[in-house]
Design a protein around this motif. Structure first.
Motif, PDB file in Angstrom:
ATOM      1  N   MET A 236       0.872  -1.434   0.180  1.00 15.75           N
ATOM      2  CA  MET A 236       0.278  -0.025  -0.208  1.00 15.75           C
ATOM      3  C   MET A 236       1.226   1.058   0.445  1.00 15.75           C
ATOM      4  O   MET A 236       0.585   2.730  -0.642  1.00 15.75           O
ATOM      5  N   LEU A 237       1.860   1.210   0.367  1.00 17.60           N
ATOM      6  CA  LEU A 237       2.636   2.284   0.948  1.00 17.60           C
ATOM      7  C   LEU A 237       3.228   3.170  -0.083  1.00 17.60           C
ATOM      8  O   LEU A 237       3.824   3.639  -0.522  1.00 17.60           O
ATOM      9  N   SER A 238       3.664   1.598  -1.263  1.00 17.41           N
ATOM     10  CA  SER A 238       4.147   1.420  -2.614  1.00 17.41           C
ATOM     11  C   SER A 238       3.586   1.813  -3.441  1.00 17.41           C
ATOM     12  O   SER A 238       3.643   2.238  -4.323  1.00 17.41           O
ATOM     13  N   MET A 239       3.015   1.664  -3.444  1.00 10.28           N
ATOM     14  CA  MET A 239       1.117   2.197  -4.218  1.00 10.28           C
ATOM     15  C   MET A 239       1.282   3.692  -4.035  1.00 10.28           C
ATOM     16  O   MET A 239       0.939   4.348  -5.599  1.00 10.28           O
ATOM     17  N   HIS A 240       0.582   4.505  -2.519  1.00 10.25           N
ATOM     18  CA  HIS A 240       1.037   5.684  -2.454  1.00 10.25           C
ATOM     19  C   HIS A 240       1.411   6.552  -3.095  1.00 10.25           C
ATOM     20  O   HIS A 240       1.537   7.761  -3.722  1.00 10.25           O
ATOM     21  N   TRP A 251       6.919  10.419   1.924  1.00  7.67           N
ATOM     22  CA  TRP A 251       6.821   8.672   2.090  1.00  7.67           C
ATOM     23  C   TRP A 251       7.659   7.805   1.200  1.00  7.67           C
ATOM     24  O   TRP A 251       7.278   6.627   1.241  1.00  7.67           O
ATOM     25  N   ILE A 252       9.048   7.589   1.447  1.00  3.53           N
ATOM     26  CA  ILE A 252       9.990   7.197   1.068  1.00  3.53           C
ATOM     27  C   ILE A 252      10.422   6.576   2.406  1.00  3.53           C
ATOM     28  O   ILE A 252      11.199   5.352   2.281  1.00  3.53           O
ATOM     29  N   VAL A 253      10.924   7.943   3.132  1.00  3.88           N
ATOM     30  CA  VAL A 253      11.006   7.558   4.862  1.00  3.88           C
ATOM     31  C   VAL A 253       9.391   6.302   5.383  1.00  3.88           C
ATOM     32  O   VAL A 253      10.657   5.250   5.588  1.00  3.88           O
ATOM     33  N   ASP A 254       8.803   6.383   4.906  1.00  2.00           N
ATOM     34  CA  ASP A 254       7.552   5.525   5.596  1.00  2.00           C
ATOM     35  C   ASP A 254       8.022   4.177   5.543  1.00  2.00           C
ATOM     36  O   ASP A 254       8.585   2.875   5.977  1.00  2.00           O
ATOM     37  N   LEU A 285       9.899  -0.156  -7.437  1.00  2.37           N
ATOM     38  CA  LEU A 285       9.655   1.711  -7.580  1.00  2.37           C
ATOM     39  C   LEU A 285      10.309   1.699  -5.596  1.00  2.37           C
ATOM     40  O   LEU A 285      10.894   2.786  -5.333  1.00  2.37           O
ATOM     41  N   GLY A 286       9.538   1.473  -5.184  1.00  3.77           N
ATOM     42  CA  GLY A 286       8.867   1.935  -3.766  1.00  3.77           C
ATOM     43  C   GLY A 286      10.326   1.704  -2.620  1.00  3.77           C
ATOM     44  O   GLY A 286      11.357   2.307  -2.089  1.00  3.77           O
ATOM     45  N   VAL A 287      10.934   0.098  -3.003  1.00  5.51           N
ATOM     46  CA  VAL A 287      11.754  -0.761  -1.723  1.00  5.51           C
ATOM     47  C   VAL A 287      13.427   0.617  -2.538  1.00  5.51           C
ATOM     48  O   VAL A 287      14.510  -0.054  -1.305  1.00  5.51           O
ATOM     49  N   LEU A 288      12.960   0.366  -4.004  1.00  3.97           N
ATOM     50  CA  LEU A 288      14.875   1.114  -4.354  1.00  3.97           C
ATOM     51  C   LEU A 288      14.973   1.947  -3.865  1.00  3.97           C
ATOM     52  O   LEU A 288      16.065   2.225  -3.511  1.00  3.97           O
ATOM     53  N   LEU A 289      13.923   3.239  -3.566  1.00  2.00           N
ATOM     54  CA  LEU A 289      14.065   4.025  -3.519  1.00  2.00           C
ATOM     55  C   LEU A 289      14.418   4.069  -1.890  1.00  2.00           C
ATOM     56  O   LEU A 289      14.878   5.500  -1.276  1.00  2.00           O
ATOM     57  N   ALA A 290      13.299   3.387  -1.190  1.00  2.00           N
ATOM     58  CA  ALA A 290      13.994   2.887   0.099  1.00  2.00           C
ATOM     59  C   ALA A 290      14.838   3.425   0.827  1.00  2.00           C
ATOM     60  O   ALA A 290      15.803   3.426   1.574  1.00  2.00           O
ATOM     61  N   HIS A 291      15.558   2.298  -0.322  1.00  2.00           N
ATOM     62  CA  HIS A 291      17.347   1.354   0.494  1.00  2.00           C
ATOM     63  C   HIS A 291      18.178   2.775  -0.346  1.00  2.00           C
ATOM     64  O   HIS A 291      19.214   2.845   0.057  1.00  2.00           O
ATOM     65  N   SER A 292      18.828   3.150  -1.314  1.00  2.00           N
ATOM     66  CA  SER A 292      19.110   4.184  -1.697  1.00  2.00           C
ATOM     67  C   SER A 292      18.854   5.673  -1.519  1.00  2.00           C
ATOM     68  O   SER A 292      19.724   6.587  -1.321  1.00  2.00           O
ATOM     69  N   VAL A 293      17.580   6.010  -0.798  1.00  2.00           N
ATOM     70  CA  VAL A 293      17.708   7.355   0.106  1.00  2.00           C
ATOM     71  C   VAL A 293      17.773   7.496   1.107  1.00  2.00           C
ATOM     72  O   VAL A 293      17.959   8.129   1.637  1.00  2.00           O
ATOM     73  N   ALA A 294      17.087   5.844   2.042  1.00  2.00           N
ATOM     74  CA  ALA A 294      16.685   6.217   3.256  1.00  2.00           C
ATOM     75  C   ALA A 294      17.564   4.372   3.829  1.00  2.00           C
ATOM     76  O   ALA A 294      17.062   4.462   5.062  1.00  2.00           O
TER      77      ALA A 294
END
Length: 392
Positions: A236-240, A251-254, A285-294
Motif C-alpha cells: 500500500m505504501l509503495s502504491m501510494h 513517503w520514502i521514509v515510511d 520502485l518503492g523498495v529501491l528508493l527506500a534503499h537508496s535514499v534512506a
C-alpha cells in the motif's frame, strides 16, 4: 539579522546544496550526530530548510535528529521548529483521539473500518504516534457500509466536501473515495471503499476484502485499533508513493521505516501478491528508493530482482536525483509515467476503458462548471493533466 520566517511558506526555488545535504542526512539512520551537526552549521537560509522540510513532511524527523545531535540553532529558527513540532504533536494527538472515537462509533454499529497511513502507521512502524507529520484520517470500509458510515460522520459534525462531491451516491461504482470536513476544528476524514493506482479500475478488489482478513492490532494512545499486516502495508505504501510520483520525502521514509521495523518480511509472499494485484513495479520502485535514499535494509537478492527491470531502475535513479527539486514533477519520457509502472494487463484495461480520459473529482475541483455544461469536463481533463504535473 535572522530574516523573518513565514508560517505556511511554500518553497518556490530549488533548495540549496546545504539544505539538501542535511535533509538527506536526517533520513539515513547511519548518518552520525557529527555529520548532522556539520551539515546544520552550513545552513544559511533556515526559512528555506524549514519550508522544504514541511513541504516534504519530514519536519518531526528533522526536529528529532537535530535535537539528538545537539545542534545549536539560530534563535528564531529554534523557536519556529519547536513551535511547528509542538503543533504537529497536538495535531497527532487530536487525530488519534478522533480516530479512536470514530472506530468505536463504527464498531457499535457493526461497521468494520481499517485505518491506513496516519497515526496508526506512526504508532506501529515508527513506534511513536507523533513521529510523522499529521494529516487527514484515512479509513477503508466495505462498500455496503458506506451509507451508514457517512451518516455517523455527519452525526459527528462532519460535512461532505461538496466541492469534490457535488452529487453523493453511496451506490455509485465509479466513486470510491469521499472527503469529509468538520469546520469547527478542521478535522478531515477520507472514507474509501477501495484503493486504486492511477485511477485504473481494478478487478482485484484492493479494499476491505484485501486488508481486513489479515488484519493485526496496534496500540494507539492506549487503545487497540485494527492495523494492516506489514506485507500488505508495504504494498500500500509503495502504491501510494508511486501514485504521487514520490514527490514527498516522507513517503520514502515510511517505506524505509517499515522495512527496518520488520526485517523478516516474507518477500516471496510479498512479490507473489504484488504480481497478483498488479503492483509489482510500484513495489520495486518503492523498495529501491527506500534503499537508496534512506538506507532501508533489503535482502540483496530482492534488490537485484527489482533493479534488473530497466524501467523501474531508471525511474528510481531519476526520482532520487531530483527528489528535493520542487520544479521537477513526474519523470519525463515518451511513455507516460503511469503506464511505465503498470503491467500489460492494466495498461490494456486503462486504454480500453478510456478511464485515462474520463473526468474525475480532481477535474471538477480544477474548475467549477454548471451541471448543464458538465460535458465540457472532457475538455477540461486533458488541460488539467497537462498543467497539473505535480501528482500531489
Amino acid at each position: 539579522m535572522q530574516q523573518q520566517l513565514h508560517h505556511n511558506e511554500t518553497p518556490r526555488l530549488s533548495p540549496g546544496q546545504a539544505c539538501c545535504r542535511l535533509l538527506r542526512a536526517i533520513v539515513r539512520p547511519a548518518a552520525t550526530e557529527a555529520q548532522i551537526d556539520r551539515f546544520a552549521q552550513q545552513i544559511v537560509d533556515w526559512d528555506e530548510l524549514l519550508s522544504v522540510s514541511k513541504a516534504h513532511r519530514v519536519l518531526p524527523l528533522l526536529f528529532a535528529r537535530l535535537l539528538q545531535a545537539g545542534v545549536e540553532l539560530p534563535v528564531e529558527a529554534q523557536k519556529r521548529i519547536e513551535r511547528e513540532y509542538r503543533r504537529n504533536v497536538f495535531h497527532c494527538m487530536a487525530n488519534a483521539a478522533e480516530l479512536i472515537a470514530i472506530l468505536e462509533s463504527f464498531s457499535r454499529h457493526a461497521i468494520p473500518a481499517m485505518p491506513h497511513k496516519g497515526v496508526v502507521l506512526a504508532a506501529s512502524v515508527y513506534g511513536d504516534a507523533n513521529a510523522r507529520a499529521a494529516g487527514d484520517l484515512d479509513l477503508l470500509v466495505y462498500a455496503q457500509d458506506l451509507k451508514r458510515a457517512t451518516e455517523l460522520l455527519l452525526d459527528r459534525g462532519y460535512d461532505l466536501d461538496t466541492r469534490v462531491h457535488a452529487d453523493f451516491s453511496p451506490v455509485d461504482p465509479e466513486c470510491f473515495e469521499y472527503l469529509f470536513i468538520r469546520m469547527r476544528d478542521g478535522m478531515v476524514v477520507e472514507l474509501r471503499t477501495r484503493l486504486e493506482l492511477f485511477g485504473t479500475r481494478s478487478d482485484r478488489a484492493l479494499g476491505m476484502h484485501w486488508v481486513w482478513p489479515r488484519r493485526q492490532s496496534a496500540s494507539l494512545a492506549g487503545a487497540a485499533v485494527p492495523d494492516i499486516d506489514p506485507e500488505t502495508t508495504l504494498l500500500m505504501l509503495s502504491m501510494h508513493g508511486s501514485k504521487h510520483a514520490w514527490t514527498r520525502l516522507a513517503w520514502i521514509v515510511d517505506v524505509a521505516q517499515l522495512l527496518a521495523a520488520h526485517p523478516n518480511l516474507d518477500w516471496k509472499a510479498i512479490e507473489r501478491e504484488a504480481r497478483r494485484t498488479g503492483l509489482w513495479r510500484t513495489l520495486a520502485l518503492g523498495v529501491l528508493l527506500a534503499h537508496s535514499v534512506a538506507d532501508a535494509p533489503v535482502p540483496q537478492q530482492v534488490l537485484r530482482r527489482f533493479a534488473s527491470v530497466g524501467t523501474v531502475r531508471s525511474l528510481a535513479e531519476y526520482i532520487d536525483a531530483n527528489l528535493l527539486d520542487p520544479a521537477v514533477r513526474k519523470p519525463p519520457g515518451r511513455m507516460p509515467y503511469a503506464m511505465r509502472l503498470l503491467g500489460f494487463r492494466d495498461r490494456l484495461r486503462l486504454v480500453l476503458s478510456l478511464s485515462l480520459f474520463k473526468p474525475d473529482s480532481r477535474d471538477h475541483a480544477f474548475v467549477e462548471l454548471p451541471r448543464s455544461l458538465s460535458v465540457l469536463y472532457y475538455l477540461v481533463r486533458p488541460l488539467r493533466l497537462l498543467l497539473d504535473r505535480s501528482a500531489r
